[in-house]
Design an enzyme around this catalytic site. Sequence first.
Site, PDB file in Angstrom:
ATOM      1  N   TYR A  20     -55.454   1.316 -16.887  1.00  0.00           N
ATOM      2  CA  TYR A  20     -56.827   1.588 -16.571  1.00  0.00           C
ATOM      3  C   TYR A  20     -57.221   2.719 -17.557  1.00  0.00           C
ATOM      4  O   TYR A  20     -56.400   3.586 -17.936  1.00  0.00           O
ATOM      5  CB  TYR A  20     -56.896   2.422 -15.240  1.00  0.00           C
ATOM      6  CG  TYR A  20     -58.152   3.244 -15.222  1.00  0.00           C
ATOM      7  CD1 TYR A  20     -59.331   2.630 -14.790  1.00  0.00           C
ATOM      8  CD2 TYR A  20     -58.266   4.664 -15.167  1.00  0.00           C
ATOM      9  CE1 TYR A  20     -60.429   3.162 -14.573  1.00  0.00           C
ATOM     10  CE2 TYR A  20     -59.317   5.378 -15.071  1.00  0.00           C
ATOM     11  CZ  TYR A  20     -60.422   4.659 -14.953  1.00  0.00           C
ATOM     12  OH  TYR A  20     -61.714   5.214 -14.768  1.00  0.00           O
ATOM     13  N   ASP A  57     -57.370  10.910 -14.700  1.00  0.00           N
ATOM     14  CA  ASP A  57     -57.848   9.997 -13.703  1.00  0.00           C
ATOM     15  C   ASP A  57     -56.496   8.875 -13.076  1.00  0.00           C
ATOM     16  O   ASP A  57     -56.153   8.229 -13.919  1.00  0.00           O
ATOM     17  CB  ASP A  57     -59.038   9.119 -13.848  1.00  0.00           C
ATOM     18  CG  ASP A  57     -59.605   8.435 -12.847  1.00  0.00           C
ATOM     19  OD1 ASP A  57     -58.864   8.184 -11.652  1.00  0.00           O
ATOM     20  OD2 ASP A  57     -60.614   7.665 -12.728  1.00  0.00           O
ATOM     21  N   HIS A  95     -56.578   7.133 -10.457  1.00  0.00           N
ATOM     22  CA  HIS A  95     -57.188   5.862 -10.145  1.00  0.00           C
ATOM     23  C   HIS A  95     -56.490   5.398  -8.844  1.00  0.00           C
ATOM     24  O   HIS A  95     -56.293   4.062  -8.730  1.00  0.00           O
ATOM     25  CB  HIS A  95     -57.498   4.909 -11.362  1.00  0.00           C
ATOM     26  CG  HIS A  95     -58.885   4.225 -11.179  1.00  0.00           C
ATOM     27  ND1 HIS A  95     -59.110   2.981 -10.993  1.00  0.00           N
ATOM     28  CD2 HIS A  95     -59.824   4.637 -11.592  1.00  0.00           C
ATOM     29  CE1 HIS A  95     -60.249   2.612 -10.780  1.00  0.00           C
ATOM     30  NE2 HIS A  95     -61.053   3.522 -11.168  1.00  0.00           N
ATOM     31  N   GLU A 151     -69.383  14.192 -14.568  1.00  0.00           N
ATOM     32  CA  GLU A 151     -68.599  13.289 -15.359  1.00  0.00           C
ATOM     33  C   GLU A 151     -69.747  12.623 -16.306  1.00  0.00           C
ATOM     34  O   GLU A 151     -70.910  12.515 -15.526  1.00  0.00           O
ATOM     35  CB  GLU A 151     -68.171  12.353 -14.511  1.00  0.00           C
ATOM     36  CG  GLU A 151     -67.433  11.117 -15.511  1.00  0.00           C
ATOM     37  CD  GLU A 151     -66.770  10.061 -14.519  1.00  0.00           C
ATOM     38  OE1 GLU A 151     -66.799   9.812 -13.364  1.00  0.00           O
ATOM     39  OE2 GLU A 151     -65.832   9.276 -15.196  1.00  0.00           O
ATOM     40  N   ARG A 203     -61.681  13.975 -20.420  1.00  0.00           N
ATOM     41  CA  ARG A 203     -60.860  13.383 -19.731  1.00  0.00           C
ATOM     42  C   ARG A 203     -59.928  12.395 -20.439  1.00  0.00           C
ATOM     43  O   ARG A 203     -60.684  11.786 -21.646  1.00  0.00           O
ATOM     44  CB  ARG A 203     -61.469  12.427 -18.608  1.00  0.00           C
ATOM     45  CG  ARG A 203     -60.590  11.738 -17.605  1.00  0.00           C
ATOM     46  CD  ARG A 203     -61.481  10.572 -16.867  1.00  0.00           C
ATOM     47  NE  ARG A 203     -61.437   9.349 -17.228  1.00  0.00           N
ATOM     48  CZ  ARG A 203     -61.543   8.154 -16.733  1.00  0.00           C
ATOM     49  NH1 ARG A 203     -61.984   8.266 -15.458  1.00  0.00           N
ATOM     50  NH2 ARG A 203     -61.790   6.990 -17.307  1.00  0.00           N
ATOM     51  N   TRP A 239     -56.334  -1.105  -8.002  1.00  0.00           N
ATOM     52  CA  TRP A 239     -56.621  -1.116  -9.172  1.00  0.00           C
ATOM     53  C   TRP A 239     -57.138   0.270  -9.514  1.00  0.00           C
ATOM     54  O   TRP A 239     -57.886   0.900  -8.882  1.00  0.00           O
ATOM     55  CB  TRP A 239     -57.871  -2.266  -9.691  1.00  0.00           C
ATOM     56  CG  TRP A 239     -58.054  -2.000 -11.154  1.00  0.00           C
ATOM     57  CD1 TRP A 239     -57.572  -2.554 -11.967  1.00  0.00           C
ATOM     58  CD2 TRP A 239     -59.342  -1.055 -11.367  1.00  0.00           C
ATOM     59  NE1 TRP A 239     -58.425  -2.040 -13.305  1.00  0.00           N
ATOM     60  CE2 TRP A 239     -59.778  -1.488 -12.608  1.00  0.00           C
ATOM     61  CE3 TRP A 239     -60.481  -0.769 -10.672  1.00  0.00           C
ATOM     62  CZ2 TRP A 239     -60.632  -0.718 -13.541  1.00  0.00           C
ATOM     63  CZ3 TRP A 239     -61.672  -0.303 -11.149  1.00  0.00           C
ATOM     64  CH2 TRP A 239     -61.921  -0.216 -12.616  1.00  0.00           C
TER      65      TRP A 239
HETATM   66  O1  LIG Z   1     -63.666   8.103 -12.673  1.00  0.00           O
HETATM   67  C1  LIG Z   1     -64.135   7.261 -13.006  1.00  0.00           C
HETATM   68  O2  LIG Z   1     -65.290   7.386 -13.436  1.00  0.00           O
HETATM   69  C2  LIG Z   1     -63.693   5.934 -12.586  1.00  0.00           C
HETATM   70  O3  LIG Z   1     -62.991   6.056 -11.517  1.00  0.00           O
HETATM   71  C3  LIG Z   1     -64.673   4.928 -12.741  1.00  0.00           C
HETATM   72  O4  LIG Z   1     -64.824   4.514 -14.004  1.00  0.00           O
HETATM   73  C4  LIG Z   1     -64.550   3.651 -11.714  1.00  0.00           C
HETATM   74  O5  LIG Z   1     -63.491   3.046 -12.004  1.00  0.00           O
HETATM   75  C5  LIG Z   1     -65.684   2.668 -11.878  1.00  0.00           C
HETATM   76  O6  LIG Z   1     -66.668   3.691 -11.441  1.00  0.00           O
HETATM   77  C6  LIG Z   1     -65.531   1.774 -11.003  1.00  0.00           C
HETATM   78  O7  LIG Z   1     -66.797   0.979 -10.810  1.00  0.00           O
END
Ligand SMILES: O=C(O)[C@@H](O)[C@@H](O)[C@H](O)[C@H](O)CO
Length: 402
Positions: free
Chosen positions: A159, A210, A212, A339, A147, A402
């Site tokens: 992010y 991501d 997000h 992941e 990723r 966020w």
């Molecule tokens: O793809 C991911 O793993 C994220 O979206 C996470 O890091 C997410 O931000 C966190 O699990 C939030 O606690």
Amino acid sequence: MKISAARVIVTCPGRNFVTLKIETDAGVYGIGDATLNGREKAVVAYLEEHVVPVLIGRDAARIEDAWQYLYRGAYWRRGPVTMTAIAAVDTALWDIKAKAANMPLYQLLGGASREGVLVYGHANGADVEQTVDEVGRYIEMGYKAVRAQSGVPGVKGAYGVARGTMYYEPADSALPTETVWDTTAYLNFVPKLFERLREAHGPDIELLHDVHHRLTPIEAARLGKALEPFRLFWMEDPTPAENQEALRLIRQHTVTPIAIGEVFNSIHDCRALIQEQLIDYIRTSVVHAGGITQLRRIADLASLYQVRAGCHGATDLSPVTMGAALHFDLWVPNFGVQEYMRHTAETDAVFPHAYRFSDGYLHPGDAPGHGVDIDEALAKKYPYDPKQLPVARLKDGTMWNW
Ligand SMILES: O=C(O)[C@@H](O)[C@@H](O)[C@H](O)[C@H](O)CO
């Protein structure tokens, strides 16, 4: 085999984790993860006040009945706090059942469907060239899927951008850190990042990204279309998935595969997206979607529509979730990818585990149960340290996702 005791253990070996330990009168115990990032104490209270008292004396072998009892019996169904607590119980009971059978959990689920579990790592860079180097580093470590997230010029605290390198940790402060979001800067930047990544690393490595939850439907459609020449494995969480109709619009415009589900806690959250074939990967996790019991049901529904499992596996999901997820992944017929954000050495020491990484794949190991334990003496040395996830605002101060 009756449940004789159940205890909630909170520890912070680098980050906070909530763990449920269920003991039986046969001496076998099981472990479940109950971590909900930034809201840990809400799950602790739910477990201690409302769940543990009804567990004592129950038959530990009746996993389905315990699940239904906690889900239906609460009257107030679903929600992240409730479902994380149910997941902890469910995971611990599957651990007990597999230990009692002297089998690794994947054998109880139906046996291995593959030799190993394809995982993707997280390459985070402050800018394009650092991200290109980070992806290269993961490829050197053997990863087949990576990723890529990068700092965006003009966006403070984007992010996914690492403070350290291997261990991205967004929950960094007792009160939420404020970040600023700029959609125009992001949309102008991301296609250039992936163009450069393909140029540097070639066509074969699987690349993921991501979003997000930050775009509107038409913006997500535009991004998916712009990324098509760079063949992403998936574009994750393009829009906040409360608005599931949004995915119909996105789908009309792009063939970039879509992955959604890390904030879902129920099969009902997944149903429309799966049945209308609006996503390609479902990202629900053992810990936030009600344990192995519900995850199996979601995967079976998804299998009818060629939607594959791509479980959430960030560092805020403890090694207990990682272990349980790997047993699920090894079994589940419609598997996509898992992941894998590595935990710190401190976390790994508190949670000794049987899973191992080799050449881009993880294997859950063959220890009875899910293969993850907690070293309680060590856990005590790391007291709870309140931390919350950041929040995001647009440049004019408007609250954003966020
Ligand atoms: O793809 C991911 O793993 C994220 O979206 C996470 O890091 C997410 O931000 C966190 O699990 C939030 O606690």
